[in-house]
Design a protein around this motif. Structure first.
Motif, PDB file in Angstrom:
ATOM      1  N   GLN B   6      27.678  43.129   2.285  1.00 49.07           N
ATOM      2  CA  GLN B   6      28.561  44.105   2.705  1.00 49.07           C
ATOM      3  C   GLN B   6      26.640  44.783   2.649  1.00 49.07           C
ATOM      4  OE1 GLN B   6      31.688  44.611  -0.628  1.00 49.07           O
ATOM      5  NE2 GLN B   6      30.436  46.754  -0.177  1.00 49.07           N
ATOM      6  N   ASN B  22      29.303  48.742   6.025  1.00 46.65           N
ATOM      7  CA  ASN B  22      30.093  47.610   7.230  1.00 46.65           C
ATOM      8  C   ASN B  22      29.982  46.186   5.867  1.00 46.65           C
ATOM      9  OD1 ASN B  22      29.316  48.998   9.346  1.00 46.65           O
ATOM     10  ND2 ASN B  22      26.918  48.116   8.685  1.00 46.65           N
ATOM     11  N   CYS B  23      31.013  45.536   6.541  1.00 44.47           N
ATOM     12  CA  CYS B  23      30.677  43.758   5.626  1.00 44.47           C
ATOM     13  C   CYS B  23      31.119  43.532   7.061  1.00 44.47           C
ATOM     14  CB  CYS B  23      31.867  44.429   5.191  1.00 44.47           C
ATOM     15  SG  CYS B  23      32.829  42.992   4.683  1.00 44.47           S
ATOM     16  N   THR B  24      30.689  42.066   6.471  1.00 46.50           N
ATOM     17  CA  THR B  24      30.549  40.742   7.421  1.00 46.50           C
ATOM     18  C   THR B  24      30.902  39.658   6.765  1.00 46.50           C
ATOM     19  OG1 THR B  24      28.366  40.442   7.384  1.00 46.50           O
ATOM     20  CG2 THR B  24      28.896  41.135   9.301  1.00 46.50           C
ATOM     21  N   THR B  70      33.398  39.508  15.693  1.00 45.54           N
ATOM     22  CA  THR B  70      32.226  39.092  14.943  1.00 45.54           C
ATOM     23  C   THR B  70      31.875  39.758  14.034  1.00 45.54           C
ATOM     24  OG1 THR B  70      32.556  42.362  15.120  1.00 45.54           O
ATOM     25  CG2 THR B  70      31.616  42.063  16.733  1.00 45.54           C
ATOM     26  N   THR B  71      33.314  38.651  13.179  1.00 43.46           N
ATOM     27  CA  THR B  71      33.273  38.421  12.005  1.00 43.46           C
ATOM     28  C   THR B  71      32.924  39.938  10.830  1.00 43.46           C
ATOM     29  OG1 THR B  71      31.061  37.372  11.509  1.00 43.46           O
ATOM     30  CG2 THR B  71      32.395  35.430  11.768  1.00 43.46           C
ATOM     31  N   SER B  72      33.265  40.866  11.065  1.00 44.77           N
ATOM     32  CA  SER B  72      33.252  41.912  11.132  1.00 44.77           C
ATOM     33  C   SER B  72      34.417  42.351  10.163  1.00 44.77           C
ATOM     34  CB  SER B  72      32.275  43.085  11.639  1.00 44.77           C
ATOM     35  OG  SER B  72      33.680  43.355  12.486  1.00 44.77           O
ATOM     36  N   HIS B  74      34.312  46.295   8.693  1.00 44.24           N
ATOM     37  CA  HIS B  74      34.018  47.151   8.514  1.00 44.24           C
ATOM     38  C   HIS B  74      34.586  48.752   8.007  1.00 44.24           C
ATOM     39  CE1 HIS B  74      30.507  45.749  10.222  1.00 44.24           C
ATOM     40  NE2 HIS B  74      30.623  46.192  11.949  1.00 44.24           N
ATOM     41  N   CYS B  90      34.133  44.132  -0.033  1.00 47.87           N
ATOM     42  CA  CYS B  90      35.119  43.665   0.836  1.00 47.87           C
ATOM     43  C   CYS B  90      35.343  41.950   0.625  1.00 47.87           C
ATOM     44  CB  CYS B  90      34.319  43.580   1.856  1.00 47.87           C
ATOM     45  SG  CYS B  90      34.589  42.863   3.747  1.00 47.87           S
TER      46      CYS B  90
END
Lengths: 115, 116
Positions: B6, B22-24, B70-72, B74, B90
């Motif tokens: 995060q 944001n979270c990936t 994008t392996t996200s 958000h 997340c």
């Protein structure tokens, strides 16, 4: 309806002691998971039990153990407490055995302080 | 292994501002993705979820879209309120065919403070 209930809410122990934390899931939920949340971090998975069988174990030492009873309530036991075991211990229940189909319902946690 | 990252926090906003957290993630296959919220003095609550790519989860004005490319995942809200002040986590869950049933992998959390 009652949510996930945990006891005790707060407790203080000294190094080397043993602790037992208890959790009652939402009525009808057969799965219970335990998490450790150290201050400032996200919860870390410890165990999951479904229908009284262990279904998953996180990267925690053997000092940590758990069990689930016929009424689906659960206990988390920690032996030989270390200072680093100080954390909020969260219990979560779910209807089914797989997170993908259901969500986890969390209790408010048991805050353990080890001195 | 699975992991969630995060954005660094804390985040401080004025009421009615736009929020993005944001979270990936890193995972094999097709995990389920979740946002949980922890209000002061309360337990974790599920805010929204998405179980497959391009799904959009939404709840209480919050939205997040599962972006596999994008392996996200958000989290966004167009206009935050003081009552949104909380810690946001997340998380990802195992694949449908996996054996990690009740295991969620959480990010470190983002503290959101909204001022009037």
């Amino acid at each position: 309806d009652a949510g996930v209930t945990q006891s005790p809410t707060h407790l203080i122990k000294t190094r080397g002691q043993h602790v037992t934390l208890r959790c009652s899931p939402i009525s009808g939920h057969k799965s219970v998971s335990w998490y450790q949340q150290v201050l400032g971090q996200g919860p870390q998975f410890i165990f999951q039990y479904y229908e009284k069988e262990e279904r998953g174990r996180g990267n925690f030492p053997d000092r940590f153990s758990a069990r689930q009873f016929p009424n689906y309530s659960s206990e988390l036991n920690v032996n030989a407490l270390l200072l680093g075991d100080s954390a909020l211990y969260l219990c979560a229940s779910s209807l089914g055995d797989r997170v993908k189909r259901g969500e986890l319902f969390f209790g408010e946690g048991s805050r353990l302080t080890v001195l | 292994g699975d992991s969630v990252t995060q954005m660094e926090g804390p985040v401080t906003l004025s009421e009615e501002a736009f929020l993005t957290i944001n979270c990936t993630y890193t995972a094999t296959g097709y995990p389920s993705l979740f946002w949980y919220v922890q209000y002061p003095g309360e337990g974790l609550q599920l805010l929204l979820k998405a179980t497959k790519a391009d799904d959009k989860g939404s709840n209480k004005g919050f939205e997040a879209t599962y972006r596999k490319e994008t392996t996200s995942f958000h989290l966004e809200k167009g206009s935050v309120q003081v009552s949104d002040s909380a810690v946001y986590f997340c998380a990802l869950g195992a694949n449908a065919g996996g054996t990690s049933y009740g295991k969620l992998t959480f990010g470190q959390g983002t503290i959101l403070t909204v001022h009037p």
